[in-house]
Design a protein around this motif. Structure first.
Motif, PDB file in Angstrom:
ATOM      1  N   ASN A  94      21.815 172.946  31.635  1.00  0.00           N
ATOM      2  CA  ASN A  94      23.667 172.995  30.379  1.00  0.00           C
ATOM      3  C   ASN A  94      24.989 171.687  30.763  1.00  0.00           C
ATOM      4  O   ASN A  94      25.417 172.126  29.821  1.00  0.00           O
ATOM      5  N   TRP A  95      24.703 171.628  32.058  1.00  0.00           N
ATOM      6  CA  TRP A  95      26.190 170.268  32.589  1.00  0.00           C
ATOM      7  C   TRP A  95      25.720 168.855  31.499  1.00  0.00           C
ATOM      8  O   TRP A  95      26.875 169.433  30.330  1.00  0.00           O
ATOM      9  N   PHE A  96      24.201 169.249  30.901  1.00  0.00           N
ATOM     10  CA  PHE A  96      24.834 167.817  30.165  1.00  0.00           C
ATOM     11  C   PHE A  96      24.352 168.416  29.359  1.00  0.00           C
ATOM     12  O   PHE A  96      24.866 167.524  27.801  1.00  0.00           O
ATOM     13  N   ILE A  97      23.783 169.113  28.503  1.00  0.00           N
ATOM     14  CA  ILE A  97      23.946 169.753  27.175  1.00  0.00           C
ATOM     15  C   ILE A  97      25.030 169.517  26.477  1.00  0.00           C
ATOM     16  O   ILE A  97      24.967 169.442  25.506  1.00  0.00           O
ATOM     17  N   ALA A  98      25.401 170.189  27.460  1.00  0.00           N
ATOM     18  CA  ALA A  98      27.435 170.824  26.975  1.00  0.00           C
ATOM     19  C   ALA A  98      28.472 169.695  26.252  1.00  0.00           C
ATOM     20  O   ALA A  98      29.326 169.977  25.967  1.00  0.00           O
ATOM     21  N   ARG A  99      27.827 168.133  26.546  1.00  0.00           N
ATOM     22  CA  ARG A  99      28.668 167.305  27.024  1.00  0.00           C
ATOM     23  C   ARG A  99      27.946 166.350  26.079  1.00  0.00           C
ATOM     24  O   ARG A  99      26.904 165.794  26.361  1.00  0.00           O
ATOM     25  N   SER A 100      28.126 166.046  24.646  1.00  0.00           N
ATOM     26  CA  SER A 100      27.446 165.738  23.415  1.00  0.00           C
ATOM     27  C   SER A 100      27.572 164.198  24.283  1.00  0.00           C
ATOM     28  O   SER A 100      26.316 163.499  23.588  1.00  0.00           O
ATOM     29  N   GLN A 101      27.897 162.798  25.028  1.00  0.00           N
ATOM     30  CA  GLN A 101      27.871 161.923  25.536  1.00  0.00           C
ATOM     31  C   GLN A 101      26.532 161.411  26.043  1.00  0.00           C
ATOM     32  O   GLN A 101      25.961 160.635  26.493  1.00  0.00           O
ATOM     33  N   PHE A 102      26.307 163.203  26.460  1.00  0.00           N
ATOM     34  CA  PHE A 102      24.347 162.784  27.112  1.00  0.00           C
ATOM     35  C   PHE A 102      23.776 163.618  26.291  1.00  0.00           C
ATOM     36  O   PHE A 102      22.278 163.735  27.222  1.00  0.00           O
ATOM     37  N   GLY A 103      23.591 163.074  25.154  1.00  0.00           N
ATOM     38  CA  GLY A 103      22.629 164.224  24.093  1.00  0.00           C
ATOM     39  C   GLY A 103      21.154 163.279  24.319  1.00  0.00           C
ATOM     40  O   GLY A 103      20.175 163.609  23.934  1.00  0.00           O
ATOM     41  N   ASP A 104      21.164 162.087  24.982  1.00  0.00           N
ATOM     42  CA  ASP A 104      19.953 161.473  25.012  1.00  0.00           C
ATOM     43  C   ASP A 104      19.074 161.901  26.786  1.00  0.00           C
ATOM     44  O   ASP A 104      18.351 161.235  27.058  1.00  0.00           O
ATOM     45  N   VAL A 105      20.279 161.947  27.076  1.00  0.00           N
ATOM     46  CA  VAL A 105      19.321 162.435  28.894  1.00  0.00           C
ATOM     47  C   VAL A 105      18.303 163.214  28.492  1.00  0.00           C
ATOM     48  O   VAL A 105      18.481 163.720  28.653  1.00  0.00           O
ATOM     49  N   PRO A 106      17.225 162.306  29.623  1.00  0.00           N
ATOM     50  CA  PRO A 106      15.524 163.577  29.064  1.00  0.00           C
ATOM     51  C   PRO A 106      16.350 164.857  30.256  1.00  0.00           C
ATOM     52  O   PRO A 106      16.916 164.910  31.400  1.00  0.00           O
ATOM     53  N   MET A 107      15.823 165.631  29.872  1.00  0.00           N
ATOM     54  CA  MET A 107      15.287 167.149  30.496  1.00  0.00           C
ATOM     55  C   MET A 107      14.506 166.802  31.524  1.00  0.00           C
ATOM     56  O   MET A 107      13.057 166.365  31.157  1.00  0.00           O
ATOM     57  N   THR A 108      14.410 168.198  32.248  1.00  0.00           N
ATOM     58  CA  THR A 108      13.110 167.996  32.853  1.00  0.00           C
ATOM     59  C   THR A 108      11.934 168.446  32.187  1.00  0.00           C
ATOM     60  O   THR A 108      10.389 167.415  32.456  1.00  0.00           O
ATOM     61  N   GLN A 109      11.241 168.641  30.951  1.00  0.00           N
ATOM     62  CA  GLN A 109      10.116 168.940  30.372  1.00  0.00           C
ATOM     63  C   GLN A 109      10.303 167.598  30.040  1.00  0.00           C
ATOM     64  O   GLN A 109       9.025 167.076  29.735  1.00  0.00           O
ATOM     65  N   ASN A 110      10.963 166.740  29.136  1.00  0.00           N
ATOM     66  CA  ASN A 110      11.097 166.223  28.837  1.00  0.00           C
ATOM     67  C   ASN A 110      10.434 164.520  29.599  1.00  0.00           C
ATOM     68  O   ASN A 110       9.481 163.754  29.788  1.00  0.00           O
ATOM     69  N   TRP A 111      11.056 164.653  31.136  1.00  0.00           N
ATOM     70  CA  TRP A 111      10.507 163.763  32.059  1.00  0.00           C
ATOM     71  C   TRP A 111       9.201 164.111  31.978  1.00  0.00           C
ATOM     72  O   TRP A 111       8.097 163.777  32.682  1.00  0.00           O
ATOM     73  N   ILE A 112       8.250 165.216  32.284  1.00  0.00           N
ATOM     74  CA  ILE A 112       6.889 166.267  32.287  1.00  0.00           C
ATOM     75  C   ILE A 112       5.995 165.710  30.644  1.00  0.00           C
ATOM     76  O   ILE A 112       5.201 164.524  31.548  1.00  0.00           O
ATOM     77  N   ASP A 113       6.702 165.570  29.779  1.00  0.00           N
ATOM     78  CA  ASP A 113       5.865 164.920  28.926  1.00  0.00           C
ATOM     79  C   ASP A 113       5.878 163.033  28.970  1.00  0.00           C
ATOM     80  O   ASP A 113       4.190 162.973  28.253  1.00  0.00           O
ATOM     81  N   ALA A 114       6.689 162.331  29.046  1.00  0.00           N
ATOM     82  CA  ALA A 114       6.835 160.967  29.048  1.00  0.00           C
ATOM     83  C   ALA A 114       5.492 160.837  30.547  1.00  0.00           C
ATOM     84  O   ALA A 114       4.802 159.720  30.091  1.00  0.00           O
ATOM     85  N   ASN A 115       6.052 162.060  31.144  1.00  0.00           N
ATOM     86  CA  ASN A 115       4.327 161.195  32.718  1.00  0.00           C
ATOM     87  C   ASN A 115       3.037 161.837  32.219  1.00  0.00           C
ATOM     88  O   ASN A 115       2.396 161.338  32.429  1.00  0.00           O
ATOM     89  N   ARG A 116       3.214 162.421  31.391  1.00  0.00           N
ATOM     90  CA  ARG A 116       1.594 163.328  31.142  1.00  0.00           C
ATOM     91  C   ARG A 116       0.777 162.042  29.586  1.00  0.00           C
ATOM     92  O   ARG A 116      -0.236 161.647  30.235  1.00  0.00           O
TER      93      ARG A 116
END
Length: 524
Positions: free
Chosen positions: A91-113
């Motif tokens: 939520n710290w990243f989601i609440a800050r628009s400048q971090f709109g492209d920062v991958p979240m946990t599930q994004n890293w999991i999907d990328a690893n797959r």
């Protein structure tokens, strides 16, 4: 805003009420470490309530935090030179628009797959695709992620078969984006922050102090501290009309400032534990260290020549202060600096006018600490008072439900326990107002204790919705009959600990005039 932590994380959540919430400025890893979702390798251990002064006898009580010894521990084995990452929470990243492209946990999991699938197609036994085909498939996968920009960002380093191999060798897309630093890099760029350690000061009223871990030679840097910058003293005012509290937050005492300036600096490592001393007062001594701006730091050097308006544009730590030895300092010797004449006069005046705020019913922070160490099974402590309550660490999803209603008890209780009052707990008990649903610790009321088994019979205040169709507004207690001693703690009610005393000392530390830039003096 960018540095403060959640009070629940550090076990200080009940210092204030739910509608205000307690924020924490945790130094060292709490402020210095970055967060990398997908690569978090350390976690925080909550602080310990460990006051050392008594409000009934000590004018220094309430002038520093009663919470100490929080720590960060690694999740797994770390190699030399690896960067430490803590979790700020997604939520710290989601609440800050400048971090709109920062991958979240599930994004890293999907990328690893995706990377793992491509690797299997190219490198494992029976693989039939060449590098060109793998790159084509990778581009197709990225194109398909049009609306998953965070996952696409997680795949940014997967540009070729060799890069995919590197990701696999590094054990993941997140791991592949960081590299360890060499010893040579640290020798050239690093600053040592472990020359001092923290324990109770040799000056009783000062609380914790900083002591030399090793011999520190004259003119050597004892510690360099990045500084969090804020402006104006309004931010330190409590502005709480419903409670009798100090008009200034305790946070003010940890600020470095100048009487003629609106700028405040907070050290984000344990440099703030270095206490004041001077030979201007009886019994004092000349300090063995002094503050200097870290001119080796390019940002600090730059902003020392700029205005406060320029400094206000920075959102993160910008300036750095060095604490420098003014003479040789021996092992285990306490380190002191001069907080300035204004601070010293303010403290002398505070001690001169101080009177004990205690009454026979008063419980200082030190007394509450003793209750948790030597007096847990004293039945006289079980009932809440105007100042003291009990907290329980327990699972509120299981246990016997007790519905507490405001009006008449329904004629049909549907086999539920329904009362207007249970023990001394009624619908308007303070426990309902104090309870924080998301906290690990919940307000509870001790009914009885089994000294042999070292357990308590308690009821827990919860936010559960009533299961009674005829009393939808009923409040719910959960009864636990065998709560372990380790899961119960006596605590001050919100705003009742020594740190909130209206008479507690408040004063920022002065930065010496001879090093303070004249263009920053905006209050002359």
């Amino acid at each position: 805003r960018n540095y403060r932590g959640n009070g629940i994380t550090y076990n200080v959540e009940y210092e204030s009420s739910p509608h205000i919430q307690t924020a924490v400025m945790a130094v060292n890893d709490g402020a210095l470490a970055n967060s990398f979702i997908g690569l978090v390798n350390e976690y925080v251990e909550p602080s310990i309530f460990d006051p050392i002064l008594d409000r009934c006898a000590d004018p220094g009580a309430g002038a520093f935090s009663d919470y100490t010894q929080y720590s960060f521990k690694n999740e797994f084995m770390l190699g030399a030179g690896e960067e430490l990452f803590v979790s700020y929470g997604e939520n710290w990243f989601i609440a800050r628009s400048q971090f709109g492209d920062v991958p979240m946990t599930q994004n890293w999991i999907d990328a690893n797959r995706i990377v793992a699938s491509l690797y299997r197609l190219a490198k494992l036994d029976g693989a039939s695709l060449d590098e060109g085909q793998i790159v084509d498939l990778l581009q197709v996968a990225k194109h398909a992620l049009t609306n998953e920009h965070r996952t696409k960002m997680a795949l940014a380093t997967a540009e070729s078969l060799s890069k995919i191999e590197h990701i696999v060798e590094r054990n993941g897309t997140a791991q592949a984006t960081v590299e360890s630093r060499s010893l040579e890099w640290f020798e050239e760029n690093g600053q040592c922050i472990d020359h001092i350690y923290v324990k109770p000061s040799t000056i009783k009223q000062a609380g914790q102090g900083a002591f030399a871990r090793r011999v520190i030679k004259k003119e050597h840097i004892i510690i360099s501290s990045p500084l969090m910058t804020t402006f104006g003293d309004k931010q330190f005012r409590t502005n709480i009309s419903k409670h009798e509290v100090n008009k200034y937050q305790l946070f003010l005492n940890y600020q470095f400032s100048h009487p003629n300036s609106s700028v405040y600096f907070f050290p984000i490592n344990h440099a703030f534990t270095i206490n004041h001393n001077s030979d201007r007062v009886d019994g004092g001594m000349k300090p063995n260290a002094e503050l200097r701006w870290a001119t080796w730091n390019k940002k600090s050097s730059y902003y020392l020549e700029r205005t406060l308006e320029d400094l206000k544009k920075e959102s993160y730590s910008t300036m750095v202060l060095d604490v420098v030895a003014t003479r040789d300092i021996g092992v285990d010797e306490e380190v002191f600096i001069d907080y300035g004449i204004e601070w010293e006069k303010s403290w002398i005046e505070h001690v001169k006018n101080w009177e004990s705020p205690c009454t026979p019913e008063t419980k200082s922070s030190l007394e509450v600490k003793r209750m948790n160490h030597n007096d847990q099974f004293n039945s006289e402590r079980f009932k809440w008072t105007d100042e003291i309550m009990t907290l329980c660490v327990t699972d509120k999803s299981s246990g016997r439900w007790i519905h507490v209603v405001k009006g008449q008890v329904p004629t049909d209780s549907h086999n539920e326990v329904v009362v207007k009052q249970f023990s001394d707990v009624d619908y308007n008990h303070d426990g309902w107002k104090i309870m924080m649903p998301d906290a690990f610790r919940l307000p509870c009321r001790i009914l009885s204790a089994d000294i042999e088994k070292k357990t308590f019979d308690v009821v827990i205040f919860t936010d559960h919705a009533s299961r009674l169709p005829d009393a939808p507004g009923a409040r719910v207690l959960i009864r636990k009959s065998n709560l372990p001693l380790a899961n119960l703690v006596y605590m001050h009610k919100p705003f009742k600990s020594d740190m909130h005393l209206t008479t507690a000392f408040r004063q920022a530390v002065n930065i010496p005039d001879n090093i303070f830039p004249s263009q920053w003096k905006d209050l002359i």
